[in-house]
Design an enzyme around this catalytic site. Structure first.
Site, PDB file in Angstrom:
ATOM      1  N   LYS A 107    -110.998 -48.728 -33.121  1.00 17.60           N
ATOM      2  CA  LYS A 107    -111.461 -49.773 -32.100  1.00 17.60           C
ATOM      3  C   LYS A 107    -111.369 -48.809 -30.843  1.00 17.60           C
ATOM      4  CE  LYS A 107    -108.846 -53.049 -32.380  1.00 17.60           C
ATOM      5  NZ  LYS A 107    -107.789 -53.564 -31.507  1.00 17.60           N
TER       6      LYS A 107
ATOM      7  N   ARG B 226     -95.908 -44.783 -30.763  1.00 12.20           N
ATOM      8  CA  ARG B 226     -95.634 -46.030 -30.405  1.00 12.20           C
ATOM      9  C   ARG B 226     -94.567 -46.872 -31.334  1.00 12.20           C
ATOM     10  NH1 ARG B 226    -101.577 -49.096 -29.519  1.00 12.20           N
ATOM     11  NH2 ARG B 226    -100.383 -50.531 -30.584  1.00 12.20           N
TER      12      ARG B 226
ATOM     13  N   ARG C  11    -107.914 -62.412 -30.456  1.00 10.24           N
ATOM     14  CA  ARG C  11    -107.489 -61.969 -31.598  1.00 10.24           C
ATOM     15  C   ARG C  11    -107.195 -63.384 -32.414  1.00 10.24           C
ATOM     16  NH1 ARG C  11    -103.905 -56.943 -31.775  1.00 10.24           N
ATOM     17  NH2 ARG C  11    -104.662 -55.860 -29.941  1.00 10.24           N
TER      18      ARG C  11
ATOM     19  N   ARG D 203    -100.530 -41.482 -36.304  1.00  8.88           N
ATOM     20  CA  ARG D 203    -101.114 -41.658 -34.929  1.00  8.88           C
ATOM     21  C   ARG D 203     -99.929 -41.396 -33.760  1.00  8.88           C
ATOM     22  NH1 ARG D 203    -104.096 -47.028 -33.034  1.00  8.88           N
ATOM     23  NH2 ARG D 203    -102.001 -48.089 -32.428  1.00  8.88           N
TER      24      ARG D 203
ATOM     25  N   ARG E 106     -98.573 -56.685 -37.853  1.00  5.12           N
ATOM     26  CA  ARG E 106    -100.029 -56.434 -37.033  1.00  5.12           C
ATOM     27  C   ARG E 106    -101.084 -56.877 -38.106  1.00  5.12           C
ATOM     28  NH1 ARG E 106     -98.892 -50.849 -35.048  1.00  5.12           N
ATOM     29  NH2 ARG E 106    -101.012 -50.913 -33.615  1.00  5.12           N
TER      30      ARG E 106
HETATM   31  P1  ADP Z   1    -103.266 -52.729 -31.843  1.00  2.00           P
HETATM   32  O1  ADP Z   1    -104.579 -53.093 -31.925  1.00  2.00           O
HETATM   33  O2  ADP Z   1    -103.365 -51.240 -32.413  1.00  2.00           O
HETATM   34  O3  ADP Z   1    -102.255 -53.461 -32.673  1.00  2.00           O
HETATM   35  P2  ADP Z   1    -102.913 -53.078 -29.102  1.00  2.00           P
HETATM   36  O4  ADP Z   1    -102.319 -52.361 -28.096  1.00  2.00           O
HETATM   37  O5  ADP Z   1    -104.283 -53.651 -29.069  1.00  2.00           O
HETATM   38  O6  ADP Z   1    -102.515 -52.341 -30.430  1.00  2.00           O
HETATM   39  O7  ADP Z   1    -101.948 -54.375 -29.272  1.00  2.00           O
HETATM   40  C1  ADP Z   1    -100.553 -53.914 -28.953  1.00  2.00           C
HETATM   41  C2  ADP Z   1     -99.898 -55.520 -28.801  1.00  2.00           C
HETATM   42  O8  ADP Z   1    -100.195 -56.040 -27.585  1.00  2.00           O
HETATM   43  C3  ADP Z   1    -100.076 -56.562 -30.212  1.00  2.00           C
HETATM   44  O9  ADP Z   1     -99.228 -56.412 -31.150  1.00  2.00           O
HETATM   45  C4  ADP Z   1     -99.482 -57.768 -29.229  1.00  2.00           C
HETATM   46  O10 ADP Z   1     -98.334 -58.007 -29.239  1.00  2.00           O
HETATM   47  C5  ADP Z   1    -100.263 -57.409 -27.934  1.00  2.00           C
HETATM   48  N1  ADP Z   1    -101.472 -57.808 -27.736  1.00  2.00           N
HETATM   49  C6  ADP Z   1    -102.672 -57.157 -27.477  1.00  2.00           C
HETATM   50  N2  ADP Z   1    -103.542 -57.977 -27.525  1.00  2.00           N
HETATM   51  C7  ADP Z   1    -103.218 -59.336 -27.569  1.00  2.00           C
HETATM   52  C8  ADP Z   1    -104.025 -60.479 -27.568  1.00  2.00           C
HETATM   53  N3  ADP Z   1    -105.275 -60.504 -27.402  1.00  2.00           N
HETATM   54  N4  ADP Z   1    -103.094 -61.603 -27.872  1.00  2.00           N
HETATM   55  C9  ADP Z   1    -101.879 -61.449 -27.947  1.00  2.00           C
HETATM   56  N5  ADP Z   1    -101.260 -60.451 -28.045  1.00  2.00           N
HETATM   57  C10 ADP Z   1    -101.769 -59.212 -27.755  1.00  2.00           C
END
Ligand code: ADP
Ligand code: ZN
Length: 209
Positions: free
Chosen positions: A13, A153, A88, A122, A164
């Protein structure tokens, strides 16, 4: 162009978003990044957000939506944007609909086995945000752009990865159904440039409509 990018963690993404940013001149809004900023602030809210992120569970809607709304209000979003990591859940999509009209949704698909493989290897640059992979040719442990040592991370460890992906699996079908005709699906099984090609054509067409 107001775009949403759907895809599991590790589906490519972020990489795809960067290509779109470059060619179409719209900012990438990553709620993961925005929330990591909040977590770093050290406030009580920040600590709470950090705990959710570390486990790989969703941060509560009222926090996430507020952070996103503030970001969307900035000047650089006037001509469009690409949302990376939001919505999400169906509820988040409904919240979003109260403040903006989304033009198109790009959904990246990849087998979960392959996703896990990509995620455990990663590595990220703490300085410039560049992403690398220990399995890629020429990997040294330092950022290819700015030479800073890379890190893994916390949520790229196996237990959080599993969480996740489960959260993603539970929510993706309702989201795809919600956006209906607006969705453009692609596979990221091949190289980043192969993945991007059809997306670029799709967006050029959308832009000329
Ligand atoms: P990835 O898509 O690789 O899981 P992100 O950096 O997009 O990583 O997200 C990391 C974390 O941030 C998620 O696991 C969640 O805890 C939080 N997060 C990100 N976007 C959202 C969202 N839209 N709603 C709720 N939590 C979010
Ligand atoms: Zn760097």
């Amino acid at each position: 162009m107001k775009l949403v990018l759907l895809g599991a963690a590790g589906s490519g993404k972020g990489t795809l978003a960067k290509s779109i940013v470059k060619d179409f001149n719209i900012p990438q809004l990553s709620t993961g990044d925005l929330l990591r900023e909040v977590a770093k602030s050290g406030s009580d809210l920040g600590k709470e957000v950090g705990q959710y992120q570390q486990k790989g569970v969703l941060v509560p809607d009222e926090v996430t939506f507020k952070v996103l709304k503030e970001r969307l209000a900035k000047d650089d979003c006037k001509n469009g944007f690409i949302l990376d990591g939001y919505p999400r859940t169906l509820n988040q999509a409904k919240l979003l609909e109260t403040i903006v009209d989304i033009d198109a949704v790009i959904s990246i698909e990849l087998e979960f086995d392959e996703i896990v493989k990509r995620l455990v290897s990663r590595r990220n640059c703490p300085n410039c945000g560049e992403i690398d992979n220990t399995e890629h040719e020429g990997y040294t442990g330092n950022c290819r752009k700015c030479k800073t040592p890379l890190f893994q991370r916390d949520d790229d460890k196996p237990e959080a990865i599993k969480t996740r992906l489960e959260v993603y699996k539970q929510n993706i079908t309702p989201l795809i159904n919600f956006y209906g005709d607006k969705v453009f699906k692609i596979s990221s099984a091949n190289s980043p440039s192969e993945t991007y090609k059809p997306v670029k054509l799709f967006l050029e067409r959308l832009q000329n409509e």
